[in-house]
Design an enzyme around this catalytic site. Structure first.
Site, PDB file in Angstrom:
ATOM      1  N   ASP A  48      33.077  37.240  43.657  1.00  0.00           N
ATOM      2  CA  ASP A  48      33.888  35.762  44.077  1.00  0.00           C
ATOM      3  C   ASP A  48      33.269  35.734  45.819  1.00  0.00           C
ATOM      4  OD1 ASP A  48      35.233  36.364  42.345  1.00  0.00           O
ATOM      5  OD2 ASP A  48      36.462  36.814  43.684  1.00  0.00           O
ATOM      6  N   ASP A 167      43.877  39.382  46.082  1.00  0.00           N
ATOM      7  CA  ASP A 167      43.361  38.079  45.970  1.00  0.00           C
ATOM      8  C   ASP A 167      43.750  37.540  47.322  1.00  0.00           C
ATOM      9  OD1 ASP A 167      41.851  38.538  44.052  1.00  0.00           O
ATOM     10  OD2 ASP A 167      41.685  37.032  43.132  1.00  0.00           O
TER      11      ASP A 167
END
Length: 480
Positions: A48, A167
């Protein structure tokens, strides 16, 4: 500081002398698939994009990184700084060395706060019973990339949610408060996003509630990852990666997806006017916008649980080209940023009919007008008959990597991806050795994919006459 070294949970502090250089030499054995103008890891696994922020002069680009091999081990944050998206300088990484991140630094975002870069991230920890306990943390950096401090904001998941809460992506409200949106899984195993608020960095985040999103079928979705709230052209945009969505013939074709909602966000409610996938290719996940950069974003060119042929060389995945959002006719469009086009060398025009050699095709930008007529393009044939096929017929563009080198996991999720269009005119294709990014009708739809053709021929074979513009791209440069 703690030095973690438990199997795959090994931090950079535990590296042995010469260990990463030995892995780097294995990476350098790959002379066919390493990209030249995309960000890829020097060693190990990249996933990511994280902590993307513009500090007023420079862009800070972090990404998930396991340095020691092509596997999902102890996650670090690699840290790069750039002014022009071609020259990149390394800055202080995020290395897990505190108890609130004992099993890795998971994903998150960043913002500019009081002249510092503040990264919000999830600390992955496990107790003696191997139960995951998520911590929401911050790391504060100077604009020059020096790490000043790290600390924990929240040391457990809120009541009513499982261990899968992660996140955080922060933003600043009109009132000057800090909020962050957080991916979560409810106790009934359905996915959602939470909104927290802080008055400043020294206050305890307060849970405001769930983000209520209209017009999205959340059935079978067990987790929302990488949520992101931002504005584009004065409209609200929510981006997230739902896991568990049922695969369809022409939509949600991968095992996991990246999705956007365009509409109006107010008081924890997001009234969606349009919901759609961001990308229709094989390999695209976890997109994140750059805070303060007017809709510029990166994504991971990869997917959870996939393997690639480059794993044998001890490197895995890369970031997409930096792209920029715009809005047309109530839908989201996306194209590479202007700096990408500026990296193109002077273009050459080719009249393609049948097979033709094109120098440096696998590191080039192609453009042509399809005039909404059928075509079949075959790229990079080798002696083994491996090639990449792009086919258009009756409003459906198909990318076919059946005849390329694939791992068993790549084949498991299918070998064709389809994109439905009202009509197809402008086609832009960026090749970088083992990645292709295809932009259709000035960014109306996009297809991003990995492909692997060893000992390939830089050739293009067209089923009908086409006038194609081809320009090689300059490689990105890493400085001091």
């Amino acid at each position: 500081m703690h030095i973690f070294n438990q199997g795959k949970y090994k931090s950079l502090h535990a590296q042995q002398a010469g260990e990463l250089e030995h892995i780097r030499q294995q990476v350098l054995r790959d002379t066919e698939f390493r990209p030249t103008y995309h960000l890829a890891p020097e060693t190990g696994l990249l996933n990511d994009p994280n902590g993307l922020v513009f500090d007023g002069e420079k862009y800070h680009i972090f990404y998930q990184w396991f340095p020691y091999g092509a596997m999902h081990g102890m996650k670090h944050w690699k840290h790069l700084i750039t002014r022009d998206f071609q020259h990149f300088q390394e800055a202080a990484p995020l290395i897990p060395d505190e108890l609130f991140e004992s099993h890795g630094c998971y994903s998150g975002g960043a913002l500019l706060w009081q002249d510092h870069i503040v990264a919000f991230y999830t600390g992955n920890t496990r107790n003696a019973e191997n139960q995951r306990i998520p911590h929401q943390n911050i790391a504060i950096f100077t604009k020059d990339g020096k790490l000043l401090e790290k600390r924990c904001l929240l040391n457990q998941a809120p009541a009513g949610y499982t261990e899968h809460v992660r996140d955080p992506k922060p933003f600043v409200t009109k009132e000057g408060k800090i909020r962050f949106v957080l991916g979560a899984q409810r106790e009934n195993l359905s996915g959602t996003a939470l909104i927290y608020e802080m008055t400043d960095l020294n206050s305890t985040p307060q849970l405001l509630g769930e983000l209520n999103l209209s017009d999205f079928d959340n059935g079978h979705v067990f987790m929302w990852e990488c949520p992101d709230l931002l504005q584009v052209q004065n409209q609200d945009l929510f981006i997230w990666s739902p896991q568990g969505k049922i695969r369809e013939s022409y939509a949600f074709q991968n095992n996991y997806h990246a999705t956007y909602a365009l509409g109006k966000y107010q008081d924890l409610h997001f009234l969606a006017q349009h919901v759609e996938e961001l990308d229709y290719g094989f390999d695209f996940y976890a997109p994140q916008s750059i805070q303060g950069a007017e809709g510029i974003y990166y994504a991971w060119v990869g997917l959870p649980d996939l393997t690639y042929p480059t794993d044998e060389y001890q490197w895995h995945s890369m970031l997409s080209l930096p792209r920029q959002f715009s809005i047309k006719q109530g839908k989201l469009y996306q194209r590479p940023i202007a700096q990408v086009y500026a990296q193109c060398l002077p273009a050459k025009q080719y009249q393609i009919e049948g097979k033709q050699q094109i120098a440096h095709l696998d590191q080039s930008y192609l453009q042509f007008n399809a005039e909404n007529q059928p075509f079949t393009l075959c790229f990079f044939a080798n002696e083994a008959g491996q090639l990449l096929i792009l086919h258009y017929q009756a409003g459906i563009l198909t990318l076919d990597r059946t005849h390329t080198k694939q791992t068993a996991l790549m084949q498991q999720f299918g070998e064709q991806r389809h994109c439905v269009l009202g009509e197809l005119n402008k086609v832009e294709i960026f090749f970088d050795r083992s990645i292709v990014e295809i932009f259709l009708n000035d960014g109306e739809k996009v297809m991003t994919s990995r492909f692997f053709i060893p000992e390939r021929e830089n050739a293009l074979d067209s089923s009908r006459p086409l006038c194609v513009s081809v320009a090689e791209l300059k490689p990105i440069i890493f400085t001091g």
